[in-house]
Design a protein around this motif. Structure first.
Motif, PDB file in Angstrom:
ATOM      1  N   GLU A 116      19.384   3.891  -1.588  1.00 29.79           N
ATOM      2  CA  GLU A 116      19.454   3.979  -0.247  1.00 29.79           C
ATOM      3  C   GLU A 116      18.704   2.960   0.588  1.00 29.79           C
ATOM      4  OE1 GLU A 116      17.755   7.094   3.098  1.00 29.79           O
ATOM      5  OE2 GLU A 116      18.195   7.914   0.930  1.00 29.79           O
ATOM      6  N   PHE A 117      19.525   2.425   1.596  1.00 29.17           N
ATOM      7  CA  PHE A 117      18.784   1.386   2.407  1.00 29.17           C
ATOM      8  C   PHE A 117      17.893   2.153   3.356  1.00 29.17           C
ATOM      9  CE2 PHE A 117      18.934  -1.059   6.162  1.00 29.17           C
ATOM     10  CZ  PHE A 117      17.761  -2.414   6.086  1.00 29.17           C
ATOM     11  N   ILE A 118      16.860   2.091   3.272  1.00 26.19           N
ATOM     12  CA  ILE A 118      15.904   2.625   4.308  1.00 26.19           C
ATOM     13  C   ILE A 118      15.667   1.999   5.619  1.00 26.19           C
ATOM     14  CG2 ILE A 118      13.330   3.711   4.623  1.00 26.19           C
ATOM     15  CD1 ILE A 118      13.655   4.399   1.411  1.00 26.19           C
ATOM     16  N   GLY A 119      15.328   0.756   5.261  1.00 28.10           N
ATOM     17  CA  GLY A 119      15.002  -0.226   6.586  1.00 28.10           C
ATOM     18  C   GLY A 119      14.378  -1.397   6.499  1.00 28.10           C
TER      19      GLY A 119
ATOM     20  N   MET B  34      11.531   0.926  -3.415  1.00 26.66           N
ATOM     21  CA  MET B  34      11.533  -0.325  -3.702  1.00 26.66           C
ATOM     22  C   MET B  34      11.326  -1.109  -2.709  1.00 26.66           C
ATOM     23  SD  MET B  34      14.600  -2.241  -5.983  1.00 26.66           S
ATOM     24  CE  MET B  34      14.504  -1.047  -7.317  1.00 26.66           C
ATOM     25  N   HIS B  35      10.465  -2.241  -2.707  1.00 25.88           N
ATOM     26  CA  HIS B  35      10.367  -3.084  -1.760  1.00 25.88           C
ATOM     27  C   HIS B  35      10.635  -4.429  -2.140  1.00 25.88           C
ATOM     28  CE1 HIS B  35       7.072  -6.450   0.079  1.00 25.88           C
ATOM     29  NE2 HIS B  35       7.894  -6.029   1.030  1.00 25.88           N
ATOM     30  N   ILE B  36      11.598  -5.137  -1.433  1.00 30.90           N
ATOM     31  CA  ILE B  36      12.540  -6.393  -1.904  1.00 30.90           C
ATOM     32  C   ILE B  36      12.212  -7.339  -0.760  1.00 30.90           C
ATOM     33  CG2 ILE B  36      14.471  -7.324  -2.362  1.00 30.90           C
ATOM     34  CD1 ILE B  36      13.677  -5.528  -4.690  1.00 30.90           C
ATOM     35  N   PHE B  37      12.035  -8.650  -1.112  1.00 28.28           N
ATOM     36  CA  PHE B  37      11.763  -9.797  -0.382  1.00 28.28           C
ATOM     37  C   PHE B  37      12.748 -10.846  -0.947  1.00 28.28           C
ATOM     38  CE2 PHE B  37      10.398 -14.216   0.450  1.00 28.28           C
ATOM     39  CZ  PHE B  37       9.747 -14.056   1.590  1.00 28.28           C
TER      40      PHE B  37
ATOM     41  N   PHE C 255      13.042  -2.045   2.370  1.00 29.74           N
ATOM     42  CA  PHE C 255      12.803  -0.851   1.491  1.00 29.74           C
ATOM     43  C   PHE C 255      14.113  -0.186   1.279  1.00 29.74           C
ATOM     44  CE2 PHE C 255       8.747  -1.274   3.589  1.00 29.74           C
ATOM     45  CZ  PHE C 255       7.728  -1.091   2.421  1.00 29.74           C
ATOM     46  N   LEU C 256      14.207   0.049  -0.133  1.00 27.60           N
ATOM     47  CA  LEU C 256      15.402   0.746  -0.797  1.00 27.60           C
ATOM     48  C   LEU C 256      14.592   2.197  -1.263  1.00 27.60           C
ATOM     49  CD1 LEU C 256      17.202  -1.878  -2.712  1.00 27.60           C
ATOM     50  CD2 LEU C 256      17.562  -1.035  -0.056  1.00 27.60           C
ATOM     51  N   GLY C 257      15.226   3.179  -1.509  1.00 30.94           N
ATOM     52  CA  GLY C 257      14.838   4.369  -1.914  1.00 30.94           C
ATOM     53  C   GLY C 257      15.794   5.106  -2.908  1.00 30.94           C
TER      54      GLY C 257
ATOM     55  N   ASN D 120       0.779  -1.178  -0.021  1.00 29.38           N
ATOM     56  CA  ASN D 120      -0.244   0.061  -0.082  1.00 29.38           C
ATOM     57  C   ASN D 120       0.939   1.084  -0.106  1.00 29.38           C
ATOM     58  OD1 ASN D 120      -1.331   2.330   1.301  1.00 29.38           O
ATOM     59  ND2 ASN D 120      -3.124   0.876   1.313  1.00 29.38           N
ATOM     60  N   TRP D 121       0.724   2.063  -1.018  1.00 26.63           N
ATOM     61  CA  TRP D 121       1.595   3.200  -1.207  1.00 26.63           C
ATOM     62  C   TRP D 121       1.687   4.162   0.128  1.00 26.63           C
ATOM     63  CZ3 TRP D 121       5.786   5.033  -3.179  1.00 26.63           C
ATOM     64  CH2 TRP D 121       6.021   6.401  -3.408  1.00 26.63           C
ATOM     65  N   LEU D 122       0.447   4.490   0.311  1.00 24.81           N
ATOM     66  CA  LEU D 122       0.219   5.279   1.676  1.00 24.81           C
ATOM     67  C   LEU D 122       1.115   4.859   2.726  1.00 24.81           C
ATOM     68  CD1 LEU D 122      -3.568   6.662   1.411  1.00 24.81           C
ATOM     69  CD2 LEU D 122      -1.324   7.492   0.480  1.00 24.81           C
ATOM     70  N   ALA D 123       0.842   3.603   3.265  1.00 23.83           N
ATOM     71  CA  ALA D 123       1.330   3.067   4.280  1.00 23.83           C
ATOM     72  C   ALA D 123       2.663   2.708   4.046  1.00 23.83           C
ATOM     73  CB  ALA D 123       0.550   1.465   4.585  1.00 23.83           C
ATOM     74  N   ALA D 124       3.190   2.417   3.049  1.00 27.38           N
ATOM     75  CA  ALA D 124       4.641   1.991   2.951  1.00 27.38           C
ATOM     76  C   ALA D 124       5.393   3.497   2.716  1.00 27.38           C
ATOM     77  CB  ALA D 124       4.727   1.449   1.616  1.00 27.38           C
TER      78      ALA D 124
END
Length: 395
Positions: free
Chosen positions: A251-254, A155-158, A302-304, A38-42
């Motif tokens: 950038e590594f966001i967390g 970017m969301h990665i798993f 997440f990366l950005g 969800n773009w808002l939540a992420a």
């Protein structure tokens, strides 16, 4: 055919036979939510504020049977979604899934991650779940995706973790040994694996781990094949994970499960060791945590692409002037007892509940606090718990 092409063809063949994930197709939107999609939540999780723009482009990179794609469309009603996958058979399932549930803002492409540059334009949000670790060259894959991420995008990665998948690796190798020159015959591999689990002693470590952790999903052959007879898998630890991240240039966001990565939950009885750990780098602390709690079956993060501006809500005036609204990924409201964005139970105080009832996307925090007896620290607590989103008011 190059080695990379051979592996990619083998991966595509597996998913043509066993489309994954094997979730049922529904004639309605999927139930619940995954806040990471969800773009808002992420965006709020990554930056501390509501995004300014919801009319965005999303890429589902390696969409499989479309489970994530479907959520991305339904959870982001203003977004345009593009989905790609290397398996033609699985892609057909994804198309049917989205068509049946009314997820009509999606464009599908039969395409490898390596060839994502063929899609014009950039994306504000890229989702890639369970894909990079199945590429022959994950670094090449993440670099290809990074080039398509717009400035300020997420970017969301798993990807898989090696420590929590140790028993899986052992079974994968055992099946491969028994298959011999029939490796690549995936139904044969599934049959061998099933017989091994049925025949091994009940107290066998691999059997116990399967029963404890995976058996409920692995009764489906699609899941069993994905886990135990996959032709290509890279499992990471913190050190190799950050090699992958650094290679992306982003950038590594967390991590999306920050609670797991708090050393205090493991060493609360040894404050002197927590103090000593402060001498370590952040990445070394992450490594220490996974060594002490080797249950890490995957990393989700997440990366950005800069500029990613994280807002500081420490100034009272900034909070008072902000406009609050409810996080779209909570379940059970209006009620004082509800599920938060991670499906954890939250019990609101009467004042917190009243504050949230007054979040109408128009009133400022200051406006609401004239009617509700709640302190600013309690408002910040709601924000930290991801119960509300705040939009700064710079006017």
């Amino acid at each position: 055919m190059s080695d990379s092409q051979t592996v990619s063809a083998a991966v595509a063949k597996l998913y043509d036979i066993y489309p994954f994930p094997p979730e049922p197709l529904l004639d309605e939107p999927p139930p619940g939510y995954n806040w990471r999609w969800n773009w808002l939540a992420a965006y709020n999780f990554c930056t501390g504020r509501k995004p300014q723009n919801q009319n965005i482009r999303i890429l589902d990179a390696g969409c499989g049977s479309g489970v994530g794609t479907e959520y991305l469309v339904h959870l982001n009603p203003q977004a345009q979604v593009v989905a790609i996958d290397i398996s033609k058979g699985t892609l057909e399932v994804a198309k049917e899934r989205c068509q049946r549930s009314g997820a009509d803002r999606v464009e599908f492409h039969h395409l490898s991650l390596y060839d994502v540059e063929q899609i014009p334009g950039e994306f504000d949000f890229i989702n890639s779940v369970g894909v990079l670790h199945h590429l022959p060259d994950p670094i090449r894959g993440i670099q290809a995706l990074a080039k398509k991420l717009a400035p300020g995008g997420l970017m969301h990665i798993f990807v898989y973790g090696e420590l929590g998948r140790w028993e899986i690796q052992l079974m994968q190798r055992a099946i491969a040994l028994l298959q011999g020159n029939r490796k690549g015959d995936y139904p044969d591999g599934v049959q061998i694996g099933r017989k091994l689990f049925a025949s091994l002693p009940e107290n066998n470590r691999i059997v116990k781990r399967e029963k404890e952790r995976w058996a409920m999903e692995n009764h489906r052959d699609e899941c069993f094949a994905d886990m135990y007879v996959h032709p290509q898998e890279t499992d990471y630890n913190i050190d190799t994970l950050f090699e992958l991240i650094d290679a992306s240039g982003l950038e590594f966001i967390g991590f999306s499960n920050p609670g797991f990565w708090q050393l205090e939950r493991l060493l609360d009885k040894a404050p002197e060791l927590i103090e000593r750990a402060k001498e370590l780098t952040q990445r070394e602390r992450y490594r220490l945590i996974e060594l002490l709690d080797p249950e890490v079956t995957h990393y989700e993060f997440f990366l950005g692409r800069p500029p990613i501006t994280k807002i500081d809500w420490s100034a009272d005036n900034t909070v008072l002037d902000a406009i609050p609204e409810l996080n779209p990924c909570i379940d059970g409201f209006p009620s004082q007892t509800l599920f938060n964005y991670d499906y954890q139970i939250v019990n609101l105080s009467p004042a917190e509940f009243e504050f949230m009832q007054n979040c109408d996307s128009k009133s400022t925090v200051s406006d609401i606090l004239t009617k509700v007896e709640l302190g600013l620290n309690e408002v910040r607590k709601l924000l930290k718990l991801q119960m509300i989103l705040l939009t700064p008011n710079y006017s």
